[in-house]
Design a protein around this motif. Structure first.
Motif, PDB file in Angstrom:
ATOM      1  N   LEU A  27      21.775 -56.622 -42.905  1.00 34.61           N
ATOM      2  CA  LEU A  27      22.816 -56.467 -41.896  1.00 34.61           C
ATOM      3  C   LEU A  27      24.119 -56.005 -42.526  1.00 34.61           C
ATOM      4  N   ASN A  30      23.985 -52.354 -43.447  1.00 39.39           N
ATOM      5  CA  ASN A  30      24.123 -51.459 -42.302  1.00 39.39           C
ATOM      6  C   ASN A  30      25.582 -51.255 -41.929  1.00 39.39           C
ATOM      7  N   ARG A  31      26.383 -52.265 -42.053  1.00 30.93           N
ATOM      8  CA  ARG A  31      27.790 -52.155 -41.680  1.00 30.93           C
ATOM      9  C   ARG A  31      28.576 -51.340 -42.700  1.00 30.93           C
ATOM     10  N   LYS A  78      22.184 -47.410 -32.292  1.00 35.56           N
ATOM     11  CA  LYS A  78      22.370 -48.627 -33.088  1.00 35.56           C
ATOM     12  C   LYS A  78      21.440 -48.636 -34.294  1.00 35.56           C
ATOM     13  N   LEU A  83      25.341 -47.946 -35.785  1.00 33.68           N
ATOM     14  CA  LEU A  83      26.586 -48.161 -35.041  1.00 33.68           C
ATOM     15  C   LEU A  83      26.571 -49.506 -34.328  1.00 33.68           C
ATOM     16  N   ASP A  84      27.757 -50.062 -34.167  1.00 34.13           N
ATOM     17  CA  ASP A  84      27.915 -51.321 -33.447  1.00 34.13           C
ATOM     18  C   ASP A  84      28.408 -50.992 -32.038  1.00 34.13           C
ATOM     19  N   GLN A  86      28.708 -52.308 -28.281  1.00 34.88           N
ATOM     20  CA  GLN A  86      28.713 -53.540 -27.504  1.00 34.88           C
ATOM     21  C   GLN A  86      28.378 -53.226 -26.045  1.00 34.88           C
ATOM     22  N   TYR A 105      29.130 -49.968 -21.861  1.00 33.76           N
ATOM     23  CA  TYR A 105      29.017 -49.836 -23.305  1.00 33.76           C
ATOM     24  C   TYR A 105      30.346 -49.433 -23.921  1.00 33.76           C
ATOM     25  N   VAL A 108      32.706 -50.409 -31.201  1.00 34.02           N
ATOM     26  CA  VAL A 108      33.746 -51.206 -31.854  1.00 34.02           C
ATOM     27  C   VAL A 108      34.721 -50.246 -32.528  1.00 34.02           C
ATOM     28  N   ASP A 111      33.858 -48.311 -35.780  1.00 37.51           N
ATOM     29  CA  ASP A 111      32.883 -47.241 -35.588  1.00 37.51           C
ATOM     30  C   ASP A 111      33.482 -46.074 -34.815  1.00 37.51           C
TER      31      ASP A 111
END
Length: 133
Positions: A27, A30-31, A78, A83-84, A86, A105, A108, A111
């Motif tokens: 995780l 990925n960020r 994603k 990508l994050d 939401q 959608y 963040v 991103d």
């Protein structure tokens, strides 16, 4: 030793800890991974909509990206692009007065900056000012 206490074997605890560390590190990686973009026109149109708007409803994203299943498109962005994105539920009433909700959608902020920079460098940003269709 109390009969009600059951100890985990050391191997089980070590395996669980390893899985947790592997999951956490994937995780985190990925960020940190830079956004390298996409050459899929549908994803590019979706990115333009997500970057240059505060939020986009599912219905609007379907129309702007040119698809009929924007939740799948968002899942691809994603997973493949890291990508994050939401999604929040907006509760409303339908034309018959029944309670319902729809998804909205948004990217963040970190991103948004990464994708906006990529759009500019890739030459897709000028399309955004005239709409993404």
């Amino acid at each position: 030793m109390n009969l009600h206490q059951i100890k985990k074997p050391e191997a089980v605890g070590a395996a669980q800890a390893h899985d947790y560390i592997a999951e956490q590190s994937s995780l985190d990686s990925n960020r940190i991974k830079p956004f390298v973009g996409t050459n899929n026109p549908r994803r590019i149109r979706a990115l333009i909509a997500l970057v240059y708007r505060d939020c986009v409803s599912r219905e609007d994203l379907d129309n702007l990206a040119g698809c009929t299943n924007s939740p799948d498109l968002v899942a691809q962005l994603k997973k493949r692009c890291g990508l994050d994105i939401q999604m929040r539920e907006v509760h409303t009433k339908d034309r018959d007065g029944r309670s319902t909700w729809f998804g909205v959608y948004s990217l963040v902020i970190e991103d948004k900056y990464r994708v906006r920079q990529w759009l500019v460098n890739a030459g897709h940003a000028e399309r955004a000012q005239y709409g993404s269709r």
